[in-house]
Motif scaffolding. Structure first.
Motif, PDB file in Angstrom:
ATOM      1  N   ARG A 257    -107.286-107.731  24.039  1.00 50.93           N
ATOM      2  CA  ARG A 257    -107.610-108.458  25.269  1.00 50.93           C
ATOM      3  C   ARG A 257    -108.211-109.831  24.931  1.00 50.93           C
ATOM      4  O   ARG A 257    -107.766-110.854  25.438  1.00 50.93           O
ATOM      5  N   VAL A 258    -109.191-109.838  24.023  1.00 54.09           N
ATOM      6  CA  VAL A 258    -109.876-111.087  23.683  1.00 54.09           C
ATOM      7  C   VAL A 258    -108.917-112.071  23.005  1.00 54.09           C
ATOM      8  O   VAL A 258    -108.940-113.269  23.292  1.00 54.09           O
ATOM      9  N   SER A 259    -108.057-111.563  22.122  1.00 55.12           N
ATOM     10  CA  SER A 259    -107.146-112.449  21.376  1.00 55.12           C
ATOM     11  C   SER A 259    -106.224-113.243  22.298  1.00 55.12           C
ATOM     12  O   SER A 259    -105.718-114.283  21.910  1.00 55.12           O
ATOM     13  N   HIS A 260    -106.001-112.741  23.495  1.00 57.80           N
ATOM     14  CA  HIS A 260    -105.181-113.513  24.435  1.00 57.80           C
ATOM     15  C   HIS A 260    -105.947-114.713  24.976  1.00 57.80           C
ATOM     16  O   HIS A 260    -105.360-115.661  25.468  1.00 57.80           O
ATOM     17  N   GLU A 261    -107.278-114.667  24.887  1.00 56.35           N
ATOM     18  CA  GLU A 261    -108.116-115.745  25.402  1.00 56.35           C
ATOM     19  C   GLU A 261    -108.603-116.670  24.301  1.00 56.35           C
ATOM     20  O   GLU A 261    -108.565-117.878  24.426  1.00 56.35           O
ATOM     21  N   LYS A 262    -109.162-116.059  23.248  1.00 53.03           N
ATOM     22  CA  LYS A 262    -109.669-116.869  22.140  1.00 53.03           C
ATOM     23  C   LYS A 262    -109.401-116.148  20.829  1.00 53.03           C
ATOM     24  O   LYS A 262    -109.349-114.924  20.786  1.00 53.03           O
ATOM     25  N   PRO A 263    -109.256-116.938  19.743  1.00 52.00           N
ATOM     26  CA  PRO A 263    -108.884-116.322  18.476  1.00 52.00           C
ATOM     27  C   PRO A 263    -110.016-115.533  17.828  1.00 52.00           C
ATOM     28  O   PRO A 263    -111.182-115.908  17.910  1.00 52.00           O
ATOM     29  N   ILE A 264    -109.636-114.430  17.205  1.00 53.01           N
ATOM     30  CA  ILE A 264    -110.575-113.640  16.401  1.00 53.01           C
ATOM     31  C   ILE A 264    -110.104-113.719  14.952  1.00 53.01           C
ATOM     32  O   ILE A 264    -108.939-113.457  14.659  1.00 53.01           O
ATOM     33  N   LEU A 265    -111.026-114.088  14.088  1.00 48.74           N
ATOM     34  CA  LEU A 265    -110.723-114.233  12.664  1.00 48.74           C
ATOM     35  C   LEU A 265    -111.503-113.190  11.892  1.00 48.74           C
ATOM     36  O   LEU A 265    -112.690-113.021  12.142  1.00 48.74           O
ATOM     37  N   ILE A 266    -110.854-112.540  10.945  1.00 55.32           N
ATOM     38  CA  ILE A 266    -111.564-111.492  10.210  1.00 55.32           C
ATOM     39  C   ILE A 266    -111.385-111.632   8.710  1.00 55.32           C
ATOM     40  O   ILE A 266    -110.277-111.858   8.236  1.00 55.32           O
ATOM     41  N   VAL A 267    -112.490-111.506   7.978  1.00 59.16           N
ATOM     42  CA  VAL A 267    -112.383-111.208   6.560  1.00 59.16           C
ATOM     43  C   VAL A 267    -112.751-109.749   6.466  1.00 59.16           C
ATOM     44  O   VAL A 267    -113.882-109.370   6.742  1.00 59.16           O
TER      45      VAL A 267
ATOM     46  N   ASP B 241    -105.349-100.744   2.735  1.00 58.22           N
ATOM     47  CA  ASP B 241    -105.263-102.134   3.170  1.00 58.22           C
ATOM     48  C   ASP B 241    -104.019-102.491   3.985  1.00 58.22           C
ATOM     49  O   ASP B 241    -104.117-103.223   4.957  1.00 58.22           O
ATOM     50  N   VAL B 242    -102.858-101.973   3.584  1.00 59.53           N
ATOM     51  CA  VAL B 242    -101.660-102.311   4.364  1.00 59.53           C
ATOM     52  C   VAL B 242    -101.779-101.860   5.799  1.00 59.53           C
ATOM     53  O   VAL B 242    -101.374-102.559   6.727  1.00 59.53           O
ATOM     54  N   THR B 243    -102.361-100.672   5.968  1.00 58.55           N
ATOM     55  CA  THR B 243    -102.510-100.135   7.317  1.00 58.55           C
ATOM     56  C   THR B 243    -103.463-101.011   8.115  1.00 58.55           C
ATOM     57  O   THR B 243    -103.233-101.293   9.279  1.00 58.55           O
ATOM     58  N   VAL B 244    -104.529-101.422   7.478  1.00 60.86           N
ATOM     59  CA  VAL B 244    -105.504-102.280   8.151  1.00 60.86           C
ATOM     60  C   VAL B 244    -104.846-103.599   8.567  1.00 60.86           C
ATOM     61  O   VAL B 244    -105.004-104.063   9.690  1.00 60.86           O
ATOM     62  N   SER B 245    -104.071-104.176   7.649  1.00 56.91           N
ATOM     63  CA  SER B 245    -103.386-105.425   7.979  1.00 56.91           C
ATOM     64  C   SER B 245    -102.482-105.253   9.186  1.00 56.91           C
ATOM     65  O   SER B 245    -102.465-106.093  10.084  1.00 56.91           O
ATOM     66  N   ALA B 246    -101.729-104.160   9.184  1.00 59.34           N
ATOM     67  CA  ALA B 246    -100.809-103.906  10.297  1.00 59.34           C
ATOM     68  C   ALA B 246    -101.594-103.770  11.592  1.00 59.34           C
ATOM     69  O   ALA B 246    -101.210-104.297  12.633  1.00 59.34           O
ATOM     70  N   PHE B 247    -102.704-103.064  11.507  1.00 63.19           N
ATOM     71  CA  PHE B 247    -103.561-102.837  12.664  1.00 63.19           C
ATOM     72  C   PHE B 247    -104.074-104.174  13.217  1.00 63.19           C
ATOM     73  O   PHE B 247    -104.015-104.431  14.419  1.00 63.19           O
ATOM     74  N   LEU B 248    -104.533-105.048  12.327  1.00 63.50           N
ATOM     75  CA  LEU B 248    -105.058-106.340  12.761  1.00 63.50           C
ATOM     76  C   LEU B 248    -103.954-107.216  13.340  1.00 63.50           C
ATOM     77  O   LEU B 248    -104.140-107.876  14.362  1.00 63.50           O
ATOM     78  N   ASP B 249    -102.787-107.211  12.700  1.00 61.72           N
ATOM     79  CA  ASP B 249    -101.640-107.969  13.224  1.00 61.72           C
ATOM     80  C   ASP B 249    -101.342-107.558  14.649  1.00 61.72           C
ATOM     81  O   ASP B 249    -101.117-108.387  15.526  1.00 61.72           O
ATOM     82  N   GLN B 250    -101.324-106.253  14.845  1.00 60.66           N
ATOM     83  CA  GLN B 250    -101.026-105.717  16.162  1.00 60.66           C
ATOM     84  C   GLN B 250    -102.020-106.192  17.212  1.00 60.66           C
ATOM     85  O   GLN B 250    -101.666-106.380  18.362  1.00 60.66           O
ATOM     86  N   CYS B 251    -103.279-106.342  16.792  1.00 61.30           N
ATOM     87  CA  CYS B 251    -104.345-106.749  17.723  1.00 61.30           C
ATOM     88  C   CYS B 251    -104.384-108.260  17.911  1.00 61.30           C
ATOM     89  O   CYS B 251    -105.234-108.760  18.647  1.00 61.30           O
ATOM     90  N   GLY B 252    -103.520-108.994  17.212  1.00 64.05           N
ATOM     91  CA  GLY B 252    -103.528-110.447  17.325  1.00 64.05           C
ATOM     92  C   GLY B 252    -104.656-111.082  16.533  1.00 64.05           C
ATOM     93  O   GLY B 252    -104.944-112.262  16.683  1.00 64.05           O
ATOM     94  N   VAL B 253    -105.311-110.277  15.689  1.00 63.13           N
ATOM     95  CA  VAL B 253    -106.434-110.780  14.905  1.00 63.13           C
ATOM     96  C   VAL B 253    -105.905-111.518  13.673  1.00 63.13           C
ATOM     97  O   VAL B 253    -104.976-111.067  13.025  1.00 63.13           O
ATOM     98  N   ILE B 254    -106.512-112.667  13.384  1.00 66.26           N
ATOM     99  CA  ILE B 254    -106.087-113.462  12.240  1.00 66.26           C
ATOM    100  C   ILE B 254    -106.893-113.020  11.030  1.00 66.26           C
ATOM    101  O   ILE B 254    -108.114-112.980  11.082  1.00 66.26           O
TER     102      ILE B 254
END
Ligand code: ADP
Ligand code: MG
Length: 703
Positions: A236-246, A269-282
């Motif tokens: 929801r948030v990613s549609h409004e403003k970007p979320i960046l994660i390390v 890690d691959v699963t986490v990356s996929a999960f973040l991609d799906q959420c629109g998280v950078i």
């Protein structure tokens, strides 16, 4: 009593008064640093040091306990030894304090006793309608000029800006503030979460979602407390403003360190990356990369496409930039005739007006301004990178302002600048140019632009809610109940797929040789014979699969040979499976497994033996939209195989995505399914012919 909204984070981030419990006169102690930082940063409200053994700290009157502070207190910062924390928290809540930041360590990150104390404190805090950050954290900070709260023990102050930052590691928080200060990046708020007993990363996402001043949300995470909720909020948030994660814990070693660190097991890690991609998280790989991207998100519009124009006064860095952009999947723009003419009209004859535009070393402020403007006006250009090396004719700041002025004329296209200046002037450049994204090397600029483009694409992608399929859930429930626990028998596993509208191969289960021969004659040839049983996990490895049996004779020979091979391998066949021989289709794999941290994850990839050799698979976390499912199917490296090579008909990818969506629904409605493997599923050009020929399902006991 405070009049701030009950349960909100305002008492923590916007307090009008702060008590520091455990304040100290001893320099270099945390209890001293906290008071010092509040004073030094000129906190807009009142500061109350609390310590029973002294009267004055940092020229401020000191109180023996919270109860004795005469004025209302919004925020309590607690730095007493662990065993004293519960009583202090009780005092604070009794005094009506609604915000707590517990710096003290020794809780859930240490032992079970600590965890129990932590939980007990959290329950009391929540019951009182208060909120707590920590324990085991570095504190919080609000750089808003009207608040000026630095309730951390970090030595570096934060300047006001647009980034909201939350970190799970306190120690890293200090480094984060340092790096940001060096880059001239400012914050709205900053919080070190520690053990996240009450306030979590999810709470902060929601806090910043509604905060106008926060343009970019940045997070350093070691684990996801509640991944399902994170996904909901982050999408929801990613549609409004970007979320960046390390997200740390990328390697297995890193993951282990993370788990001993904050008592959380990291997901693969691959699963986490996929999960973040799906959420629109950078996702950023390092803190530095995070700030490279944050800078661009803060100062540039999102690009509409991936075509890059490069402008330079030196050849080498432009070649590096070209390689970096192309390597990250962006394209070099080709210019319109008009752009080429315009550039020609004012650049010297030795300049190159192709992409990259090389204005040669003598390029001046005026030329940078004009060239930037013309490139931005070209409809075939989405992103501009200006490189400036070793100032000869002007100071870098003037060049920057010129580029910045041209960029403001086109608020729909991002402009990044690479300044290869000397150390001295670089510092100036970084801190003085606040409206433009500046990088030291082409690679970091390219990474930032590539992430902006991916994020922009994610935002533009339509997203329809997960579709619902009409399925037979009762049948599935009965099959799961009959299994109790462990692997389902083969026939039941195929039946689960059928109940969910996933096509499966025509088959018969038989127990004996005579039964097998009778069934084979009834089914007709060609056939496939498989021996099945709990010990037969990889059937072909022990010769328990015989394909393309074309006659009674072939079938009989295969049967007797197989019995011998299995006996020799020391395993037992429970029964035999006869299947129609399928000649069409590409082998793909579907998987479902339960990840310790992310919950249920789905997998799709090239199947059969390919999965072992290439590992070309993609992961997703349900629920999935139709678009997400299709993106997973089309996102394989070997996707061209499914598109049809050399005259082959393309496979029906919509249908492959549909099977994934059906499995997503299965996993949501039947959480006792802990593992499911369809390998292979034979993908064909028409959905009428596609089917599963091998499936395994493991069921968890009822909890
Ligand atoms: P396992 O994975 O346990 O070794 P499978 O049932 O997946 O056993 O069979 C191994 C391989 O045999 C499959 O990857 C596929 O290539 C082939 N195969 C299995 N069943 C069929 C079938 N009904 N028609 C055509 N090929 C099949
Ligand atoms: Mg198989």
């Amino acid at each position: 009593m405070s009049d701030l909204i009950e349960g909100s984070l305002d008492p923590i981030f916007k307090p009008r008064s702060v008590a520091v419990i455990g304040a100290s006169r001893r320099k270099n102690s945390i209890g001293y640093s906290l008071v010092h930082n509040l004073v030094q940063n000129e906190f807009a409200g009142t500061i109350f040091p609390v310590n029973p053994t002294t009267d004055v700290i940092h020229s401020l009157r000191c109180y023996p306990s919270v109860a004795e502070i005469p004025d209302p207190v919004d925020l309590a910062v607690v730095v007493v030894p662990r065993d004293a924390v519960p009583a202090v928290v009780d005092d604070c809540l009794a005094a009506g304090i609604k915000g707590l930041v517990v710096i003290s360590a020794g809780f859930g990150e240490v032992d079970d006793e600590g965890r129990e104390m932590e939980n007990a404190i959290r329950d009391k805090v929540r019951e009182a309608g208060a909120r707590m950050v920590g324990p085991n954290c570095m504190g919080v900070l609000n750089a808003d000029p009207d608040v000026r709260l630095n309730a951390t023990f970090a030595p570096t102050p934060a300047k006001p800006g647009t980034v909201g930052f939350v970190t799970q590691s306190g120690a890293l928080g200090v480094a984060i503030l340092n790096v940001a200060a060096g880059l001239g990046i400012g914050f709205t708020q900053f919080a070190s979460m520690g053990n996240k007993a009450d306030v979590s990363g999810n709470d902060l996402l929601e806090y910043w979602e509604s905060d106008e001043n926060t343009k970019v949300i940045a997070m350093y995470l070691e684990s996801f407390g509640n991944p399902k909720r994170f996904a909901q909020i982050a999408k929801r948030v990613s549609h409004e403003k970007p979320i960046l994660i390390v997200k740390s814990g990328r390697t297995e070693e890193g993951a282990r360190a993370a788990s001993s660190h904050t008592g959380a097991l990291a997901a693969a890690d691959v699963t986490v990356s996929a999960f973040l991609d799906q959420c629109g998280v950078i996702r950023a790989n390092t803190i530095e990369e995070l700030f490279d991207i944050a800078q661009a998100l803060d100062r540039c519009p999102l690009p509409k496409g991936n075509r890059v124009a490069i402008l330079t006064n030196a050849g080498g860095p432009a070649i590096m930039a070209t390689d970096a952009f192309v390597g990250l999947g962006l394209q070099m723009a080709s210019f319109s005739e008009e752009t080429v003419q315009s550039l020609r009209s004012f650049l010297p004859a030795e300049a190159s007006v192709a992409n990259p535009v090389d204005m040669i070393a003598a390029a001046n402020v005026d030329e940078y301004a004009k060239a930037t403007k013309h490139l931005l006006e070209d409809p075939g250009v989405d992103i501009v990178l200006a490189i400036h090396v070793a100032p000869l004719t002007s100071t870098p700041l003037e060049i920057l302002h010129a580029i910045g002025n041209s960029a403001t004329g086109r608020p729909d296209k991002p402009v990044a600048v690479v300044m290869m200046a000397s150390e001295d002037s670089y510092g100036d450049v970084r801190t003085q140019a606040e409206s433009i994204a500046i990088y030291r090397f082409p690679e970091s600029a390219a990474t930032a632009m590539a992430r902006l483009h991916e994020y922009s694409q994610w935002r533009d992608r339509p997203s329809t809610p997960a579709p619902e399929f009409d399925v037979d859930d009762d049948a599935v429930r009965t099959l799961i109940d009959a299994t109790c626990e462990g692997y389902m028998d083969v026939e039941s596993a195929f039946s689960v797929l059928e109940a969910y509208g996933i096509p499966v191969v025509e088959r018969r289960i038989v127990g004996s040789e005579s039964e097998a021969l009778r069934a084979a004659e009834e089914m007709g040839y060609p056939l496939v014979l498989k021996a099945v049983g709990p010990e037969l996990v990889h059937k072909s490895d022990v010769g328990a699969v015989a394909v393309d049996l074309r006659s009674m004779e072939e079938f009989y020979r295969a049967f007797t040979d197989m019995e011998k091979r299995i006996q020799a391998a020391g395993v037992r066949a429970e029964s035999f499976l006869l299947q129609r021989m399928v000649r069409k289709g590409h082998e793909v794999i579907y998987g479902l497994s339960v990840d310790q941290k992310l919950g249920t994850t789905l997998m799709f990839g090239l199947g059969g033996k390919y999965v072992e050799v290439f590992g070309d698979v993609r992961f997703a976390v349900p629920p999935l939209s139709k678009e997400e499912a299709l993106e997973i199917v089309e996102g394989l490296r070997g996707h061209r195989l499914l598109e049809g090579v050399r005259g082959e008909a393309p496979t029906d990818r919509e249908f492959l995505a549909e099977v994934l969506l059906r499995l997503a629904q299965l996993s949501e409605r039947h959480p006792r399914i802990a593992e499911l493997d369809i390998n292979p599923f034979l993908a064909t050009s028409s959905r009428a012919e596609a089917l599963a020929v091998d499936v395994r399902i493991r069921v968890e006991p009822v909890r």
